[in-house]
Design a protein around this motif. Sequence first.
Motif, short mmCIF file in Angstrom:
data_model
loop_
_atom_site.label_atom_id
_atom_site.label_comp_id
_atom_site.label_asym_id
_atom_site.label_seq_id
_atom_site.Cartn_x
_atom_site.Cartn_y
_atom_site.Cartn_z
N THR A 54 -9.41 13.10 24.43
CA THR A 54 -10.34 13.34 25.53
C THR A 54 -11.74 12.98 25.06
O THR A 54 -12.17 13.42 23.99
CB THR A 54 -10.31 14.81 25.97
N VAL A 55 -12.45 12.19 25.85
CA VAL A 55 -13.79 11.76 25.44
C VAL A 55 -14.78 12.92 25.58
O VAL A 55 -14.71 13.72 26.51
CB VAL A 55 -14.26 10.55 26.28
N GLY A 56 -15.66 13.02 24.59
CA GLY A 56 -16.72 14.01 24.63
C GLY A 56 -18.06 13.36 24.92
O GLY A 56 -18.16 12.48 25.79
N ASP A 57 -19.09 13.74 24.18
CA ASP A 57 -20.43 13.24 24.43
C ASP A 57 -20.80 12.13 23.43
O ASP A 57 -20.13 11.94 22.42
CB ASP A 57 -21.45 14.38 24.29
N LEU A 58 -21.89 11.45 23.75
CA LEU A 58 -22.54 10.60 22.77
C LEU A 58 -23.18 11.53 21.73
O LEU A 58 -24.07 12.30 22.04
CB LEU A 58 -23.62 9.75 23.44
N LYS A 59 -22.70 11.46 20.50
CA LYS A 59 -23.18 12.40 19.49
C LYS A 59 -24.41 11.89 18.74
O LYS A 59 -25.28 12.65 18.36
CB LYS A 59 -22.06 12.68 18.48
N THR A 60 -24.46 10.59 18.50
CA THR A 60 -25.59 9.99 17.78
C THR A 60 -25.99 8.75 18.54
O THR A 60 -25.20 7.79 18.61
CB THR A 60 -25.19 9.62 16.34
N SER A 61 -27.18 8.73 19.11
CA SER A 61 -27.53 7.61 19.99
C SER A 61 -29.04 7.41 20.08
O SER A 61 -29.82 8.25 19.63
CB SER A 61 -26.97 7.84 21.40
N ASN A 69 -31.62 -12.07 33.27
CA ASN A 69 -32.33 -12.88 34.27
C ASN A 69 -33.74 -12.34 34.54
O ASN A 69 -34.16 -12.20 35.70
CB ASN A 69 -31.54 -12.93 35.58
N GLY A 70 -34.44 -12.03 33.48
CA GLY A 70 -35.82 -11.58 33.62
C GLY A 70 -35.97 -10.11 33.93
O GLY A 70 -37.09 -9.61 34.06
N VAL A 71 -34.85 -9.39 34.07
CA VAL A 71 -34.89 -7.96 34.35
C VAL A 71 -34.40 -7.20 33.12
O VAL A 71 -33.35 -7.52 32.57
CB VAL A 71 -34.00 -7.61 35.57
N ASP A 72 -35.17 -6.22 32.69
CA ASP A 72 -34.79 -5.40 31.54
C ASP A 72 -34.25 -4.06 32.01
O ASP A 72 -34.83 -3.41 32.88
CB ASP A 72 -35.99 -5.15 30.62
N ARG A 73 -33.12 -3.66 31.42
CA ARG A 73 -32.51 -2.36 31.74
C ARG A 73 -32.39 -1.56 30.45
O ARG A 73 -31.80 -2.03 29.49
CB ARG A 73 -31.12 -2.53 32.36
N GLN A 74 -32.93 -0.38 30.45
CA GLN A 74 -32.81 0.48 29.28
C GLN A 74 -31.52 1.27 29.34
O GLN A 74 -31.15 1.82 30.38
CB GLN A 74 -34.00 1.45 29.18
N VAL A 75 -30.80 1.30 28.24
CA VAL A 75 -29.53 2.00 28.16
C VAL A 75 -29.52 2.85 26.90
O VAL A 75 -30.36 2.68 26.01
CB VAL A 75 -28.34 1.01 28.12
N SER A 76 -28.57 3.74 26.82
CA SER A 76 -28.38 4.54 25.62
C SER A 76 -27.20 3.97 24.85
O SER A 76 -26.14 3.71 25.41
CB SER A 76 -28.10 6.00 26.00
N ALA A 77 -27.40 3.75 23.56
CA ALA A 77 -26.38 3.14 22.71
C ALA A 77 -26.07 4.06 21.55
O ALA A 77 -26.97 4.64 20.94
CB ALA A 77 -26.89 1.79 22.18
N GLY A 78 -24.80 4.20 21.22
CA GLY A 78 -24.47 5.05 20.09
C GLY A 78 -23.01 5.37 19.97
O GLY A 78 -22.15 4.68 20.51
N LEU A 79 -22.73 6.46 19.29
CA LEU A 79 -21.40 6.82 18.85
C LEU A 79 -20.86 7.99 19.66
O LEU A 79 -21.50 9.04 19.77
CB LEU A 79 -21.46 7.20 17.36
N PHE A 80 -19.67 7.80 20.25
CA PHE A 80 -19.01 8.87 20.99
C PHE A 80 -18.14 9.71 20.06
O PHE A 80 -17.68 9.25 19.02
CB PHE A 80 -18.09 8.29 22.08
N GLU A 81 -17.87 10.95 20.50
CA GLU A 81 -16.89 11.79 19.84
C GLU A 81 -15.74 12.01 20.82
O GLU A 81 -15.95 12.24 22.01
CB GLU A 81 -17.50 13.14 19.46
N MET A 82 -14.50 11.91 20.30
CA MET A 82 -13.31 12.15 21.11
C MET A 82 -12.45 13.19 20.41
O MET A 82 -12.42 13.27 19.18
CB MET A 82 -12.53 10.85 21.33
N PHE A 83 -11.73 13.99 21.21
CA PHE A 83 -10.93 15.08 20.68
C PHE A 83 -9.45 14.78 20.92
O PHE A 83 -9.01 14.65 22.06
CB PHE A 83 -11.33 16.40 21.34
N VAL A 84 -8.70 14.70 19.83
CA VAL A 84 -7.29 14.32 19.90
C VAL A 84 -6.44 15.50 20.32
O VAL A 84 -6.64 16.63 19.87
CB VAL A 84 -6.81 13.80 18.52
N ASP A 85 -5.47 15.24 21.21
CA ASP A 85 -4.54 16.27 21.61
C ASP A 85 -3.82 16.82 20.38
O ASP A 85 -3.35 16.06 19.53
CB ASP A 85 -3.49 15.71 22.58
N ASP A 86 -3.74 18.10 20.28
CA ASP A 86 -3.04 18.80 19.20
C ASP A 86 -3.68 18.62 17.84
O ASP A 86 -3.04 18.83 16.80
CB ASP A 86 -1.57 18.38 19.14
#
Length: 470
Positions: A54-61, A69-86
């Motif tokens: 199950t995906v969690g949050d961006l932990k480090t970003s 095309n001349g337009v800049d979009r700011q985004v958040s980039a980084g490392l996700f944490e996921m939790f494995v079943d069992d």
Amino acid sequence: MLFSFSALSARGRGTARLAVAALVSGLVVVSAITTAGTATADEIPQNHGGATATVGDLKTSGPAVIHDNGVDRQVSAGLFEMFVDDGGTLQTYCVDINSPTQKDAKYQETSWSGTSLNGNPDAGKIRWILQNSYPQVNDLAALAGKAGASGLTEQDAAVGTQVAIWRYSDDVDVDAVNPRAEKLADYLQKHARNVAEPEASLTLDPPALSGHDGEMLGPVTVHTNADSVSVTPTADDASGVKVVGEDGKVITSAVNGSRLFFDVPEGAADGSAALTVQASTTVPVGRAFASESRSQTQILAGSSESTVSATASASWAGKGAIPALSAEKNCAKGGVDITGVNQGDEPFTFELMGIERTIEARATQTVTIPLQEDQAYDFTIKGPNGYEERFKGVLDCRTQSSAGGESTQTLSEPSPASAGGTSTATGGVDLAETGSSNATPVIAGIAIALLAIGGAAVLLVRKQKTPTRD
């Protein structure tokens, strides 16, 4: 758009009914299909193998900017944490910059061929980046020295690694805002070399087979990087079917390359069963993780010791057609491959996409069901003797063009509504975002409930003929 496929269903003639519901908008009806017959709690699960998480949050970003095309979009980039079943945790990066990451979405370990990495000539370079950057390389001073990025922090390393990955996974013009992170991204992009796709943490081959009672059905071969998997036969299986090794003895453990068999007693009532293998291992870096909802494809950057599992099914009968079916996404063909095995003594015939298909006796055939990108699918295939299999998911094979201005953000559920997030230390960037900062409607899909299994074991599950549920 609703597809419905049907044909006669009769034991002696070996014919079958295939009922399909698929809604092109991406929103699938998740209620029971009344014509499909319903499964009980002991139905055969669909799990081609590996880790389910199950995906969690961006932990480090941190912030990055897409230039389009001349337009800049700011985004958040980084490392996700996921939790494995069992048990277990994973660290992942995104390889699908313009798709949403849905909060708490379920993910399954998968091959590159079932994701947007299929056919990408630079997919191997992404794996090289993962192997040679953070968090696999946690000596930040050494990494900074190679990249010429003195003072590199964990946040810088995560952002720079993600930016370099996006340049190869999505073919976008993207830069890290922080100069240190940007230097790392440039270094990784310049030095990346193609590396082979990693093997799965655990799979069974084939995932489905068939035969007659009185036979040992198999082999099902174990492929794993774990030291061993445990095998526990079901104690109360009324059919008397057991999981055994090549010597015919009940098997209690297996290793990579082990061959497993369903030992079906002569005279056993026509039916089906499944075995599930489990182990604890680290998932190989570079394995892809796809969601059965329209949630952003991820690629593995790091793994703790995690629980992994895989299933295989078998069907048997005394006479007539004996089908066994499995399904897998095929991004190269733009659809879902349904592979049918018929080890019976009569053909197995069904109608698919308006065309009658026949799998001859003692033969195997693969049929590709063509789907549109982002199309949700829900297939229920019924055969003789109460046999049925259900396959559902969303075809997610291509990254979206940023030219369309799509928003990409984490949502609390598959919904056009946006959800708030947590700001980064740099300010102004929503940690929930991994794409555009403005909210737009997001394609919704089904959230498939994947098998959650406790303990390291192989279980034999009897599939019974059940009545239709309203």
